[in-house]
Write an enzyme that holds these catalytic residues in place. Structure first.
Site, mmCIF file in Angstrom:
data_model
loop_
_atom_site.group_PDB
_atom_site.id
_atom_site.type_symbol
_atom_site.label_atom_id
_atom_site.label_comp_id
_atom_site.label_asym_id
_atom_site.label_seq_id
_atom_site.Cartn_x
_atom_site.Cartn_y
_atom_site.Cartn_z
ATOM 1 N N LYS A 9 36.904 10.074 30.098
ATOM 2 C CA LYS A 9 38.018 10.996 30.319
ATOM 3 C C LYS A 9 38.224 11.232 31.827
ATOM 4 O O LYS A 9 37.361 10.873 32.639
ATOM 5 C CB LYS A 9 37.720 12.310 29.602
ATOM 6 C CG LYS A 9 37.687 12.187 28.079
ATOM 7 C CD LYS A 9 37.381 13.533 27.440
ATOM 8 C CE LYS A 9 37.377 13.444 25.930
ATOM 9 N NZ LYS A 9 37.085 14.754 25.312
ATOM 10 N N TYR A 49 45.712 12.972 19.408
ATOM 11 C CA TYR A 49 45.096 14.259 19.073
ATOM 12 C C TYR A 49 45.907 15.006 18.012
ATOM 13 O O TYR A 49 45.905 16.239 18.002
ATOM 14 C CB TYR A 49 44.951 15.122 20.332
ATOM 15 C CG TYR A 49 43.831 14.687 21.270
ATOM 16 C CD1 TYR A 49 42.533 14.493 20.801
ATOM 17 C CD2 TYR A 49 44.065 14.493 22.630
ATOM 18 C CE1 TYR A 49 41.505 14.104 21.656
ATOM 19 C CE2 TYR A 49 43.033 14.110 23.490
ATOM 20 C CZ TYR A 49 41.758 13.920 22.989
ATOM 21 O OH TYR A 49 40.738 13.549 23.837
ATOM 22 N N ASN A 112 34.243 17.291 28.790
ATOM 23 C CA ASN A 112 33.006 16.735 28.204
ATOM 24 C C ASN A 112 32.907 15.220 28.416
ATOM 25 O O ASN A 112 32.224 14.525 27.698
ATOM 26 C CB ASN A 112 32.863 17.138 26.731
ATOM 27 C CG ASN A 112 34.009 16.638 25.872
ATOM 28 O OD1 ASN A 112 34.839 15.857 26.331
ATOM 29 N ND2 ASN A 112 34.055 17.064 24.622
ATOM 30 N N HIS A 115 35.225 10.366 25.250
ATOM 31 C CA HIS A 115 35.685 10.385 23.862
ATOM 32 C C HIS A 115 35.036 9.207 23.143
ATOM 33 O O HIS A 115 34.920 8.123 23.716
ATOM 34 C CB HIS A 115 37.211 10.210 23.798
ATOM 35 C CG HIS A 115 37.700 9.824 22.432
ATOM 36 N ND1 HIS A 115 38.072 10.755 21.491
ATOM 37 C CD2 HIS A 115 37.853 8.607 21.848
ATOM 38 C CE1 HIS A 115 38.420 10.113 20.375
ATOM 39 N NE2 HIS A 115 38.303 8.812 20.567
ATOM 40 N N GLU A 126 42.743 4.080 16.440
ATOM 41 C CA GLU A 126 42.715 4.313 17.894
ATOM 42 C C GLU A 126 42.881 3.004 18.673
ATOM 43 O O GLU A 126 43.524 2.992 19.721
ATOM 44 C CB GLU A 126 41.405 5.004 18.286
ATOM 45 C CG GLU A 126 41.333 6.435 17.761
ATOM 46 C CD GLU A 126 40.061 7.169 18.163
ATOM 47 O OE1 GLU A 126 39.998 8.383 17.958
ATOM 48 O OE2 GLU A 126 39.120 6.524 18.670
#
Ligand code: CMP
Length: 153
Positions: A9, A49, A112, A115, A126
């Site tokens: 990310k 998302y 975080n 992914h 995805e």
């Protein structure tokens, strides 16, 4: 053999963690099928998302995911989704065990770092969203015979 999508990310890219993250999956013995840097856009993130659409953090999450490019990868291996999720650690990085990627490099829930697809089936969707067919490489990784027994393939 299962394929899993990993994104480093924007926070992981900004913090110079791309190499560390790739290195962990390579050393595990996983097989790299695709790799690219990409700037994400609003409509793609709405689909990516979609399951978080109603969440209060959705708008902020999309803004964060567009704040810098991400590094997108596809890794292949037996039960790769479960293996990679274990290496990544839980969403709340503050609760992640030392030794996991989030446990070693992150403290936040939003920031975080990484992914990873929840399941092999979700990874298929995805991959379609993130990669064109010609961006995936079905190459012969010659050391696989030392990593995965033929009956596990
Ligand atoms: P991930 O689990 O990869 O996918 C959904 C992302 O939404 C998650 O990582 C975080 O980056 C973000 N996220 C999840 N929960 C929260 C939260 N409570 N507040 C802010 N961001 C969140």
């Amino acid at each position: 053999m299962e394929r899993t999508v990993v994104l480093v990310k924007p926070d992981g890219v900004q913090r110079g963690l791309i190499g560390d993250i790739i290195s962990r999956f390579e050393r595990k013995g996983l097989h790299l099928i695709g790799l690219k840097m990409i700037s994400l856009w609003d409509a793609l993130l709405d689909e990516w998302y979609a399951h978080h659409k109603e969440k209060p953090f959705f708008a902020g999450l999309k803004q964060f995911m567009m704040s810098a490019p991400v590094v997108a990868m596809v890794w292949q291996g037996p039960t790769s989704a479960a293996v990679i999720r274990k290496m990544v650690g839980p969403t709340r990085a503050s609760e992640a065990e030392t030794g996991t990627i989030r446990g070693d490099f992150a403290l936040s829930t939003q920031y975080n770092i990484i992914h990873a697809s929840e399941t092999g089936d979700i990874a298929k969707k995805e991959i379609e969203l993130m990669f064109r067919p010609e961006e995936l490489f079905d190459w012969d990784k010659t050391d696989l015979s030392h990593i995965v027994a033929s009956e596990e393939k």
